[in-house]
Design an enzyme around this catalytic site. Sequence first.
Site, PDB file in Angstrom:
ATOM      1  N   ARG A  87       0.856  -1.185   0.000  1.00  0.00           N
ATOM      2  CA  ARG A  87       0.000   0.000   0.000  1.00  0.00           C
ATOM      3  C   ARG A  87       0.895   1.239   0.000  1.00  0.00           C
ATOM      4  NH1 ARG A  87      -2.419   2.993   4.761  1.00  0.00           N
ATOM      5  NH2 ARG A  87      -3.904   4.387   3.779  1.00  0.00           N
ATOM      6  N   HIS A 131      -2.772  11.103   1.032  1.00  0.00           N
ATOM      7  CA  HIS A 131      -2.199  10.877   2.361  1.00  0.00           C
ATOM      8  C   HIS A 131      -1.551  12.200   2.775  1.00  0.00           C
ATOM      9  CE1 HIS A 131      -0.653   7.503   5.167  1.00  0.00           C
ATOM     10  NE2 HIS A 131      -0.286   8.641   5.718  1.00  0.00           N
ATOM     11  N   GLU A 176      -7.050   8.576   6.597  1.00  0.00           N
ATOM     12  CA  GLU A 176      -7.244   9.219   7.903  1.00  0.00           C
ATOM     13  C   GLU A 176      -7.682  10.681   7.799  1.00  0.00           C
ATOM     14  OE1 GLU A 176      -3.643   8.666  10.146  1.00  0.00           O
ATOM     15  OE2 GLU A 176      -3.821   6.502  10.181  1.00  0.00           O
ATOM     16  N   ASN A 305      -7.146   1.858  10.186  1.00  0.00           N
ATOM     17  CA  ASN A 305      -5.815   2.064  10.766  1.00  0.00           C
ATOM     18  C   ASN A 305      -5.966   2.091  12.275  1.00  0.00           C
ATOM     19  OD1 ASN A 305      -4.994   2.386   8.135  1.00  0.00           O
ATOM     20  ND2 ASN A 305      -4.341   4.512   8.358  1.00  0.00           N
ATOM     21  N   TYR A 307      -3.813   1.898  16.213  1.00  0.00           N
ATOM     22  CA  TYR A 307      -2.559   1.883  16.962  1.00  0.00           C
ATOM     23  C   TYR A 307      -2.752   1.691  18.465  1.00  0.00           C
ATOM     24  CZ  TYR A 307      -0.335   3.333  12.651  1.00  0.00           C
ATOM     25  OH  TYR A 307       0.122   3.347  11.360  1.00  0.00           O
ATOM     26  N   GLU A 387      -3.300  -0.114   8.245  1.00  0.00           N
ATOM     27  CA  GLU A 387      -2.102   0.282   8.990  1.00  0.00           C
ATOM     28  C   GLU A 387      -2.195  -0.254  10.407  1.00  0.00           C
ATOM     29  OE1 GLU A 387      -1.081   4.453   9.339  1.00  0.00           O
ATOM     30  OE2 GLU A 387      -1.469   4.774   7.206  1.00  0.00           O
TER      31      GLU A 387
HETATM   32  O1  IFM Z   1       2.930   7.711  10.055  1.00  0.00           O
HETATM   33  C1  IFM Z   1       1.559   7.739  10.263  1.00  0.00           C
HETATM   34  C2  IFM Z   1       0.827   7.542   8.964  1.00  0.00           C
HETATM   35  O2  IFM Z   1       1.193   8.481   8.015  1.00  0.00           O
HETATM   36  C3  IFM Z   1      -0.659   7.649   9.182  1.00  0.00           C
HETATM   37  N1  IFM Z   1      -1.092   6.787  10.239  1.00  0.00           N
HETATM   38  C4  IFM Z   1      -0.359   6.813  11.483  1.00  0.00           C
HETATM   39  C5  IFM Z   1       1.121   6.660  11.221  1.00  0.00           C
HETATM   40  C6  IFM Z   1       1.897   6.699  12.537  1.00  0.00           C
HETATM   41  O3  IFM Z   1       1.700   7.911  13.186  1.00  0.00           O
END
Ligand code: IFM
Length: 480
Positions: A87, A131, A176, A305, A307, A387
């Site tokens: 990607r 992006h 995002e 995405n 985290y 992500e």
């Molecule tokens: O690096 C970023 C990415 O560009 C978008 N999502 C989160 C990642 C980590 O912060």
Amino acid sequence: MTSTQTRASATPQLAFPPGFVWGSATAAYQIEGAATEDGRGPSIWDTFSHTPGRIVDGTTGDHACDHYHRLDEDLDLIADLGLGAYRFSIAWPRIVPSGSGAANPAGLDFYRRLVDGLLERGVTPVATLYHWDLPQPLQDAGGWTNRETAHHFAEYAHIVGTALGDRVPMWTTLNEPWCSAFLGHASGVHAPGVTDNEAALTAAHHLLLAHGLGTAALRSALPGEASVAITLNLAVVRAASDSAADRDAARHVDGLANRLFLDPVLSGRYPADLLDDLRHITDWSFVRTGDESIINAPIDQLGVNYYSPTLVAAPTDELRARVAGGWVNDPQAAEGPTPYPGTDLALSIPQAGPYTAMNWRVEAPSLTELLLRVHRDHPDLPLMITENGAAFDDVVAADGAVDDLDRLDYLRDHVAAVHAAIEQGVDVRGYFVWSLLDNFEWAWGLSKRFGIVHVDFATGRRTLKRSAHWYREVVADNGW
Ligand code: IFM
């Protein structure tokens, strides 16, 4: 311990469904460099990163990983890892340097070479159109607060779809949009660095409109079987206590982080509670009749995405004082306005560790929780983890090896969390590690490393970290 064992090696075997897509992700501004070459115009990130004080370590994306010049080497790396898919994002300012009007043939050629190089190596290209690198001339005309930007995005989407549609089977309109809208226009820690809550909400709407118009424009250029998605950074939002005030705060933040995007994209309407929460900031007159139907253009899958979870509380004077005194995990958040407009209702507060180098709490089961929630609300929607990954302060040994056990464990636990969701009936089609390469981490510059491949930014040398060796085996075995 072999090179691919982890501290969590007692984890039971996990087999993923046949055809599960294993990939890795990057973004143009974060890796390409070559910021002024072959007709590329400036973007808001060029302007922002060159503004003193905006980037923690004073670096820019001018060179980043120099991927633009090391394309073949990076393609070989992707093939060597055995990835099924890659990607990447396309830099709008390479394709349409002034933001609107004629396309730049050299820009299209670069992505043709990238896509052809992937296909030759048996890797499926997954293209993201936006992006965060908005052409600067569009920003000069108001950027995402100007409705016209959404129409220019659709023109750009059509250009790219026409040029690459015969060879890219999976497309993502926006990456995002929450970050573009709220980090870019509310907290201002991302380009264009605006701190104006009404501007942030306006930008969010025009980004969503761009997604809807862009989806239609893409579909008019793509073969019928191509898949179109949007990627959202969805949040697991928890209340700090069971009190009615804290639960209401969590509702508000969930509205801004999740439902402001999910609801119009998937159901064609903005969440009523959030519209009401924010009427002291805006009358929402920028939402015109028919916009929500445009945003509701059918998509083939949703990119997720993820985290780390978020903890919120209703502000008390004591809490406000502690936050003002630096009581936050993220030092950036301590210094300026919050990215959540209407935070007279809610405050994002620190959580217990363990943390990544971003000070983000590590809690893999929250990814299962998120996927179950999205599936509950939208049961027929295929999901793709576009992500997931972690920054840690990697140590390069004398022999050049990077033994990144923390990252390996993070990835392993989150992949297991995806598997747990699949076992409970969630239709997750693939997983992309963020990121293939250490890269330019936006306001953190080159100081935070997310890659499974180490990049020496002085020499450009790439070295597979231990997590990359591990991931190669996971991909080959479709699990472990
Ligand atoms: O690096 C970023 C990415 O560009 C978008 N999502 C989160 C990642 C980590 O912060």
